[in-house]
Design an enzyme around this catalytic site. Structure first.
Site, short mmCIF file in Angstrom:
data_model
loop_
_atom_site.label_atom_id
_atom_site.label_comp_id
_atom_site.label_asym_id
_atom_site.label_seq_id
_atom_site.Cartn_x
_atom_site.Cartn_y
_atom_site.Cartn_z
N LYS A 162 0.80 -1.22 0.00
CA LYS A 162 0.00 0.00 0.00
C LYS A 162 0.84 1.28 0.00
O LYS A 162 0.44 2.28 -0.59
CB LYS A 162 -0.96 0.00 1.19
CG LYS A 162 -2.04 -1.07 1.09
CD LYS A 162 -3.00 -1.00 2.26
CE LYS A 162 -4.09 -2.05 2.13
NZ LYS A 162 -5.07 -1.98 3.24
N ASP A 176 -10.10 2.18 1.57
CA ASP A 176 -10.14 1.57 2.91
C ASP A 176 -10.84 2.49 3.91
O ASP A 176 -11.52 2.02 4.82
CB ASP A 176 -8.73 1.28 3.42
CG ASP A 176 -8.15 -0.01 2.85
OD1 ASP A 176 -8.93 -0.86 2.39
OD2 ASP A 176 -6.91 -0.15 2.88
#
Length: 290
Positions: free
Chosen positions: A67, A111
């Site tokens: 990420k 997210d």
């Protein structure tokens, strides 16, 4: 031409993302194939070069440990991902609908929306006292989500207090007061919080679960455990036994995936309710209405 999308990470065999996305694209008739691909940080640049060269790609879901590294591989970062420096979604944009023009890679972070929606459904109180387990990319998203939910501050518990760089940067970016403490001995403080988000990998929270089982007379708040395999996790089971409410990580995964589906298919508006329904059914998550 069959279009492509995938979830990238290492390891990746446990991921439920293919089940969610395939259900959505089948319902939409999108002609988009979605797979799980094991990619390490070292292998990421070469893999992304291949993505750029293949006009079939439409999107990538990004999980641990990629990420943070993905930020160096995209052409533009949009939305909250610009503040966090953490990307879990890459959508490909082309000037030519046939895919012949060079694609631009756009980074996003869905997210945050996944965590916010999962906790809102759980009934988290306004301005909650908050804690986070883990300090990586998903913890950075948790920081932004807690800020959006109205938390005035948060305490983050990590195995190594010197390795919470992403979470610290996220807190500074969104303006959330953050305290970083060691993971050992955290159980009592966690149980006293209104909301806890565990971003640790599977089984990494087991020592905290052991501490929780030794607490007496504790009524815990809401725990969102983003690790969903195996399930229930030991910390989820201990949290329930202590009187708290648990939100499965599959709910967060669902809500962040809904936004990815919109980005990968180029939908002009929200993902239709019937698509969300089949995604819920695919992984056994109840349909949530806000």
């Amino acid at each position: 031409m069959t279009l492509r999308a995938a979830v990238l990470g290492h390891p990746i065999g446990h991921s439920k993302s293919p089940v969610l996305h395939r259900a959505a694209y089948s319902q939409l008739g999108a002609g988009l194939d979605y797979e799980a691909i094991d990619v390490t940080i070292d292998a990421l640049p070469a893999f992304m070069a291949g993505v750029r060269a293949d006009g079939r790609w439409r999107g990538l879901s990004v999980t641990m440990p990629l990420k943070g590294a993905m930020a160096a591989e995209v052409d533009e970062v949009r939305g909250v991902a610009r503040q966090l420096g953490v990307i879990n979604t890459v959508a490909l944009e082309t000037a030519d609908a046939t895919g012949n023009a060079r694609a631009r890679l756009i980074g996003y972070n869905t997210d945050v929306a996944g965590i916010v929606n999962a906790l809102r459904y759980a009934g988290v109180a306004p301005k909650p006292s908050a804690a986070i387990l883990g300090g990586g990319g998903t913890a950075a998203a948790a920081v932004a989500a807690l800020k959006e939910l109205g938390a005035p501050s948060a305490t983050i518990f990590v195995r190594d207090t010197g390795r919470a760089t992403e979470a610290r940067a996220a807190a500074a970016a969104v303006g959330l007061e953050l305290q970083v403490l060691p993971l050992a001995g955290a159980a009592a403080a966690l149980a006293a919080a209104d909301v806890v988000v565990s971003t640790l990998p599977p089984r990494a929270a087991d020592p905290v679960a052991e501490e929780l089982t030794r607490l007496q007379g504790v009524e815990s708040g809401v725990l969102l455990d983003v690790a969903y395999d195996p399930w229930p996790s030991r910390i989820a089971a201990a949290w329930t036994a202590a009187g708290g409410k648990v939100v499965p990580g599959l709910e967060m995964l669902l809500y962040q995936a809904v936004e990815q589906v919109r980005l990968f298919t180029g939908l002009g508006g929200p993902v239709p309710a019937e698509v969300i329904d089949v995604m819920c059914d695919a992984v056994g998550v109840p349909r949530r209405v806000f």
